[in-house]
Design a protein around this motif. Structure first.
Motif, PDB file in Angstrom:
ATOM      1  N   ALA A 115      -5.745 -14.014 -10.572  1.00 44.66           N
ATOM      2  CA  ALA A 115      -5.188 -15.238  -9.993  1.00 44.66           C
ATOM      3  C   ALA A 115      -5.893 -16.511 -10.432  1.00 44.66           C
ATOM      4  O   ALA A 115      -5.303 -17.588 -10.375  1.00 44.66           O
ATOM      5  CB  ALA A 115      -5.233 -15.146  -8.464  1.00 44.66           C
ATOM      6  N   ARG A 174     -10.732  -3.994  -6.067  1.00 37.31           N
ATOM      7  CA  ARG A 174      -9.383  -4.580  -6.049  1.00 37.31           C
ATOM      8  C   ARG A 174      -9.458  -6.072  -5.734  1.00 37.31           C
ATOM      9  O   ARG A 174      -8.770  -6.878  -6.355  1.00 37.31           O
ATOM     10  CB  ARG A 174      -8.500  -3.869  -5.031  1.00 37.31           C
ATOM     11  CG  ARG A 174      -7.071  -4.427  -5.077  1.00 37.31           C
ATOM     12  CD  ARG A 174      -6.192  -3.938  -3.972  1.00 37.31           C
ATOM     13  NE  ARG A 174      -6.074  -2.492  -3.951  1.00 37.31           N
ATOM     14  CZ  ARG A 174      -5.460  -1.827  -2.992  1.00 37.31           C
ATOM     15  NH1 ARG A 174      -4.906  -2.471  -1.989  1.00 37.31           N
ATOM     16  NH2 ARG A 174      -5.380  -0.524  -3.020  1.00 37.31           N
ATOM     17  N   GLN A 175     -10.295  -6.435  -4.778  1.00 39.62           N
ATOM     18  CA  GLN A 175     -10.449  -7.841  -4.405  1.00 39.62           C
ATOM     19  C   GLN A 175     -10.890  -8.671  -5.625  1.00 39.62           C
ATOM     20  O   GLN A 175     -10.347  -9.745  -5.887  1.00 39.62           O
ATOM     21  CB  GLN A 175     -11.468  -7.956  -3.270  1.00 39.62           C
ATOM     22  CG  GLN A 175     -11.720  -9.366  -2.812  1.00 39.62           C
ATOM     23  CD  GLN A 175     -12.838  -9.445  -1.777  1.00 39.62           C
ATOM     24  OE1 GLN A 175     -13.581  -8.487  -1.529  1.00 39.62           O
ATOM     25  NE2 GLN A 175     -12.978 -10.604  -1.170  1.00 39.62           N
ATOM     26  N   TRP A 200      -1.331  -1.468  -7.473  1.00 36.41           N
ATOM     27  CA  TRP A 200      -2.788  -1.489  -7.359  1.00 36.41           C
ATOM     28  C   TRP A 200      -3.351  -0.196  -6.790  1.00 36.41           C
ATOM     29  O   TRP A 200      -4.505  -0.137  -6.387  1.00 36.41           O
ATOM     30  CB  TRP A 200      -3.216  -2.658  -6.482  1.00 36.41           C
ATOM     31  CG  TRP A 200      -2.949  -3.996  -7.082  1.00 36.41           C
ATOM     32  CD1 TRP A 200      -1.841  -4.770  -6.903  1.00 36.41           C
ATOM     33  CD2 TRP A 200      -3.791  -4.726  -7.972  1.00 36.41           C
ATOM     34  NE1 TRP A 200      -1.957  -5.930  -7.614  1.00 36.41           N
ATOM     35  CE2 TRP A 200      -3.141  -5.932  -8.281  1.00 36.41           C
ATOM     36  CE3 TRP A 200      -5.041  -4.464  -8.524  1.00 36.41           C
ATOM     37  CZ2 TRP A 200      -3.695  -6.875  -9.130  1.00 36.41           C
ATOM     38  CZ3 TRP A 200      -5.594  -5.414  -9.377  1.00 36.41           C
ATOM     39  CH2 TRP A 200      -4.923  -6.611  -9.675  1.00 36.41           C
ATOM     40  N   ARG A 205      -8.053  -8.861  -8.325  1.00 41.43           N
ATOM     41  CA  ARG A 205      -6.981  -9.791  -7.907  1.00 41.43           C
ATOM     42  C   ARG A 205      -7.434 -11.240  -8.067  1.00 41.43           C
ATOM     43  O   ARG A 205      -6.668 -12.088  -8.515  1.00 41.43           O
ATOM     44  CB  ARG A 205      -6.562  -9.509  -6.472  1.00 41.43           C
ATOM     45  CG  ARG A 205      -5.693  -8.293  -6.357  1.00 41.43           C
ATOM     46  CD  ARG A 205      -5.264  -8.088  -4.911  1.00 41.43           C
ATOM     47  NE  ARG A 205      -4.308  -7.017  -4.848  1.00 41.43           N
ATOM     48  CZ  ARG A 205      -3.173  -7.065  -4.180  1.00 41.43           C
ATOM     49  NH1 ARG A 205      -2.838  -8.134  -3.501  1.00 41.43           N
ATOM     50  NH2 ARG A 205      -2.359  -6.041  -4.170  1.00 41.43           N
ATOM     51  N   VAL A 253      -4.578  -7.501 -16.376  1.00 38.35           N
ATOM     52  CA  VAL A 253      -5.571  -8.073 -15.466  1.00 38.35           C
ATOM     53  C   VAL A 253      -6.796  -8.286 -16.362  1.00 38.35           C
ATOM     54  O   VAL A 253      -7.495  -7.349 -16.713  1.00 38.35           O
ATOM     55  CB  VAL A 253      -5.877  -7.148 -14.277  1.00 38.35           C
ATOM     56  CG1 VAL A 253      -6.982  -7.742 -13.404  1.00 38.35           C
ATOM     57  CG2 VAL A 253      -4.609  -6.914 -13.449  1.00 38.35           C
ATOM     58  N   ASP A 308       0.305  -3.189  -2.206  1.00 39.15           N
ATOM     59  CA  ASP A 308      -1.142  -3.305  -2.086  1.00 39.15           C
ATOM     60  C   ASP A 308      -1.830  -1.992  -2.396  1.00 39.15           C
ATOM     61  O   ASP A 308      -3.043  -1.891  -2.334  1.00 39.15           O
ATOM     62  CB  ASP A 308      -1.532  -3.764  -0.682  1.00 39.15           C
ATOM     63  CG  ASP A 308      -1.226  -5.238  -0.468  1.00 39.15           C
ATOM     64  OD1 ASP A 308      -1.087  -5.952  -1.478  1.00 39.15           O
ATOM     65  OD2 ASP A 308      -1.129  -5.670   0.685  1.00 39.15           O
TER      66      ASP A 308
END
Length: 188
Positions: free
Chosen positions: A112, A104-105, A96, A108, A151, A4
């Motif tokens: 996803a 970051r949130q 990360w 991610r 990403v 994380d």
């Protein structure tokens, strides 16, 4: 550092890097023992040196060129397959540690929930992370993405169908969206 990206620094963490030639120019790929940590567009000598100095400063160790490192070998294989149209998803461990908090949130959630060949609006992505009205903050998160292409911040576009901005340049974003079959069709 854990997966994380918590800032539990290891004294001797190794950072390895290589440059891969792609359809959008040279990409610098850098990895730690935790995973791929950085992808840098337009990795000419000057850009590469600046990126490596920034990594050394942020991670506390001098990056070492090593294209034979197992994680980089796999990253190279997957990047080449992506640009050849033979891969739609990256299956690589990611470190990360270069990004935190809201950014970051958002990244991610993007990784996803927005698959190859799809796009999402900045505001829609803000809604997905429970921050309606934070479209500009999502834009800032895309600009701070340490792992572009892998990403896929190129998949985030304006609500009105505009392409939006892109740290790698708009032509690079157009190329990536065309590779994924999004362009030249209308974005929405």
């Amino acid at each position: 550092m854990d997966n994380d990206g918590q800032y539990e620094r290891q004294d001797e963490q190794q950072v390895v890097w290589t440059v891969v030639d792609t359809d959008i120019g040279p990409l610098l790929l850098a990895a730690t023992g935790q995973g791929l940590v950085n992808v840098v567009f337009h990795a000419t000598d000057a850009v590469r040196e600046q990126a490596l100095a920034r990594l050394a400063s942020r991670l506390g160790t001098e990056p070492v060129e090593d294209s034979s490192a197992a994680l980089l070998t796999e990253a190279i294989r997957q990047v080449e397959a992506y640009f050849a149209g033979a891969r739609k998803d990256f299956e690589l461990p990611l470190d990360w540690s270069l990004i935190s908090g809201f950014n970051r949130q958002v990244l991610r959630a993007l990784a996803a929930s927005v698959p190859y060949g799809a796009v999402v609006g900045y505001g829609d992505l803000a809604d997905r992370v429970g921050q309606p009205g934070a479209a500009q903050a999502v834009g800032a998160a895309m600009g701070a993405n340490p792992l572009p292409v892998v990403v896929p911040c190129h998949r985030v576009v304006e609500r009105d169908g505009g392409i939006g901005g892109f740290g790698g340049g708009l032509e690079t974003k157009r190329t990536l969206l065309a590779l994924e079959g999004v362009l030249p069709q209308p974005l929405f």
